[in-house]
Design an enzyme around this catalytic site. Structure first.
Site, PDB file in Angstrom:
ATOM      1  N   ASP A 207      -0.815   3.469  -4.332  1.00  0.00           N
ATOM      2  CA  ASP A 207      -1.582   3.559  -5.598  1.00  0.00           C
ATOM      3  C   ASP A 207      -1.624   2.242  -6.325  1.00  0.00           C
ATOM      4  O   ASP A 207      -0.744   1.758  -6.638  1.00  0.00           O
ATOM      5  CB  ASP A 207      -1.239   4.599  -6.564  1.00  0.00           C
ATOM      6  CG  ASP A 207      -2.165   5.008  -7.731  1.00  0.00           C
ATOM      7  OD1 ASP A 207      -3.375   5.470  -7.391  1.00  0.00           O
ATOM      8  OD2 ASP A 207      -1.861   4.531  -8.756  1.00  0.00           O
ATOM      9  N   GLU A 271      -4.625   1.669  -1.920  1.00  0.00           N
ATOM     10  CA  GLU A 271      -5.806   1.623  -3.108  1.00  0.00           C
ATOM     11  C   GLU A 271      -5.930   0.222  -3.557  1.00  0.00           C
ATOM     12  O   GLU A 271      -5.122  -0.174  -4.178  1.00  0.00           O
ATOM     13  CB  GLU A 271      -5.612   2.602  -3.920  1.00  0.00           C
ATOM     14  CG  GLU A 271      -7.063   2.711  -4.947  1.00  0.00           C
ATOM     15  CD  GLU A 271      -6.552   3.427  -6.119  1.00  0.00           C
ATOM     16  OE1 GLU A 271      -7.219   4.119  -6.847  1.00  0.00           O
ATOM     17  OE2 GLU A 271      -5.263   3.332  -6.722  1.00  0.00           O
TER      18      GLU A 271
END
Length: 534
Positions: A207, A271
């Site tokens: 993330d 990401e």
């Protein structure tokens, strides 16, 4: 056409279809209204029936849930609302029995302020973890060390009286920024990764990786240039020059890759959002010493689906030596449901079928968000039922992420669509309840079964699964993608509009492998599409 020996020698993840599961909303097993790991395990046969290669499970770690799991208080344990480590081990075992790989989210840029690391770090300026987070003195006038702004609104610095310093947080103030310039912090993160690898996971979705390091000089960000887009947060008024995207991040990624390469068949995908996403995605995946893949927000926040956007995205990742391997998603837990963004209600059914084939035609890995195969739409969540901290803080200008996190509808005959025996944490949504798995599973013409067919088509044809993009353009009103691999040449034709278009004879020659929405070699109806083997 079946994949040949060259295709079979590729790593399992190259060209994979990955199914993202938001655990709070997939299946509740104990009646508390919140999905959990045993619930996921129960539904794994359904996931396997789709024809995907792997699941990606959003955070299920110990957390105060101020950002619903992306604020981790213990990286190496399961939050009780989701179950136990034993439940996780059972999930991995069952997934592997069904031929599914298991990917889990990892949040390395920040922790919860309830993490023991932060509790120790903030206690004083001399403790062993004093430099594990980003601390800085106030300016002489007492103001924050820099002008950096947080994603969720307001300054990215919060004063802490224990240390008499500010700490950095790029998101909520309860999500303090780890100092990954510190080699000891890096080692601790690598130990977390090793913990889950030893439990049998097959990879990680990382993330907000471009937030992992900051400018140690704490220089002010410059103002962003003028734009015609509305600015709903102070964060939007700056270029993020110094609070993210530091040049040392790829060196840390090399340490991640060295660790994952010491295990068999591990897949890593980052990401990457923001203004420099393309450059960072390539830096994070370059060569054989970085991550396997990365995905950005090319489609996740796009207001329209256009040929230009698709071709631009694919052009960023040519089939060349040293260029990384992309991943693509039309939907996820942070973005509104695609069919609600891109099409009116009258066109959604047909458009969703075309979208399924388009996703299956893209070069790279493809990610389906839970319920996307059912055609779930964005649910309008009233303010009093909101949980999303960003939407609450910026109400009513920020569209709630909760509307894309609503419970999975499994049945029309059970309470709460079969998601839970208790009151769901979010409403299912009337429109989505009618699209349940039970209803669509029995209907051969349903979007669910169409999605299964499109994934099977991709898996059976090397050109679609992992081939190069030889052509991406519009010819008249027809959007054309051509793929090539292992001696196979495939042409995909799409009508992205709501009016029928005639197909020129030179485009339609070949063997038709798939026709969507009653498409023929002569005409593509509204949102019609065809796949032709040349």
């Amino acid at each position: 056409m079946q994949a040949d020996a060259a295709s079979e020698a590729m790593p399992w993840w190259k060209g994979a279809a990955i199914y993202q599961i938001y655990p709070r909303s997939f299946q509740d097993s104990n009646g508390d209204g919140i999905g959990d790991l045993p619930g996921i395990t129960r539904r794994l046969p359904y996931v396997a029936s789709l024809g995907v290669d792997a699941i990606w499970i959003s955070p299920f770690f110990v957390s105060p849930m101020r950002d619903f799991g992306y604020d981790v208080a213990d990286y190496c344990d399961v939050d009780p609302i989701f179950g136990t480590l034993t439940d996780f081990d059972a999930l991995v075992t069952r997934a592997h029995e069904l031929g599914l790989k298991v990917l889990i989210d990892q949040v390395y840029s920040h922790t919860s302020d309830e993490h023991p690391w932060f509790a120790q770090s903030r206690s004083d300026r001399t403790n062993p973890k004093n430099d594990w987070y980003v601390w800085a003195d106030a300016k002489p006038d007492g103001s924050p060390p820099s002008n950096w702004q947080s994603v969720f609104g307001g300054p990215a610095w919060t004063w802490d009286a224990r240390r008499g310093q500010y700490y950095l947080h790029n998101f909520l103030s309860s999500q303090p920024q780890l100092n990954l310039h510190n080699p000891e912090t890096q080692l601790a993160i690598l130990d977390v990764m090793r913990f889950w690898l030893d439990r049998g996971v097959d990879g990680f979705r990382i993330d907000a990786l471009n937030f992992a390091m900051h400018d140690p000089q704490l220089r002010d960000n410059p103002p962003a240039p003028a734009t015609d887009k509305p600015r709903t947060r102070p964060f939007d008024f700056q270029l993020k020059t110094y609070n993210q995207s530091h040049a040392d991040i790829p060196a840390f990624i090399e340490r991640i890759r060295a660790l994952t390469d010491s295990y068999d068949g591990i897949f890593t995908v980052a990401e990457v959002g923001g203004d420099e996403a393309e450059r960072e995605m390539k830096a994070f995946t370059q060569g054989e010493t970085h991550l396997n893949s990365a995905y950005g927000f090319n489609f996740l926040y796009a207001e329209k689906l256009t040929p230009g956007a698709i071709c631009a995205a694919l052009a960023q990742w040519p089939d060349e030596e040293g260029i990384g391997w992309p991943s693509w998603a039309f939907e996820n837990h942070d973005a509104p449901r695609a069919i609600s963004r891109w099409w009116s209600e009258t066109n959604r059914d047909a458009a969703a079928r075309m979208k399924a084939l388009l996703l299956a035609s893209l070069r790279g890995n493809i990610i389906l968000y839970y319920g996307e195969e059912l055609g779930l739409s964005q649910v309008d969540i009233p303010f009093e039922q909101l949980h999303d901290p960003e939407a609450i803080a910026n109400w009513p200008l920020t569209l709630s992420r909760d509307g894309a996190r609503t419970p999975m509808p499994w049945s029309t005959s059970e309470a709460n669509s079969g998601f839970s025996d208790g009151e769901p944490w979010l409403p299912v949504g009337e429109d989505n309840a009618a699209k349940s798995v039970a209803v669509q599973d029995e209907d051969e013409s349903s979007l669910l079964n169409h999605t299964r067919a499109m994934l099977a088509l991709r898996n059976a044809n090397p050109a679609l699964h992992h081939g190069s993009v030889e052509r991406c353009e519009t010819q008249g009103d027809i959007f054309v993608i051509e793929r090539f691999a292992d001696g196979q040449h495939i042409r995909c034709l799409f009508n992205l509009g709501s009016k029928p278009v005639s197909v020129p004879q030179d485009l339609a020659r070949g063997s038709v492998l798939a026709a969507v929405n009653s498409a023929t070699p002569d005409e593509l109806p509204p949102y019609g599409a065809m796949v032709i083997e040349l």
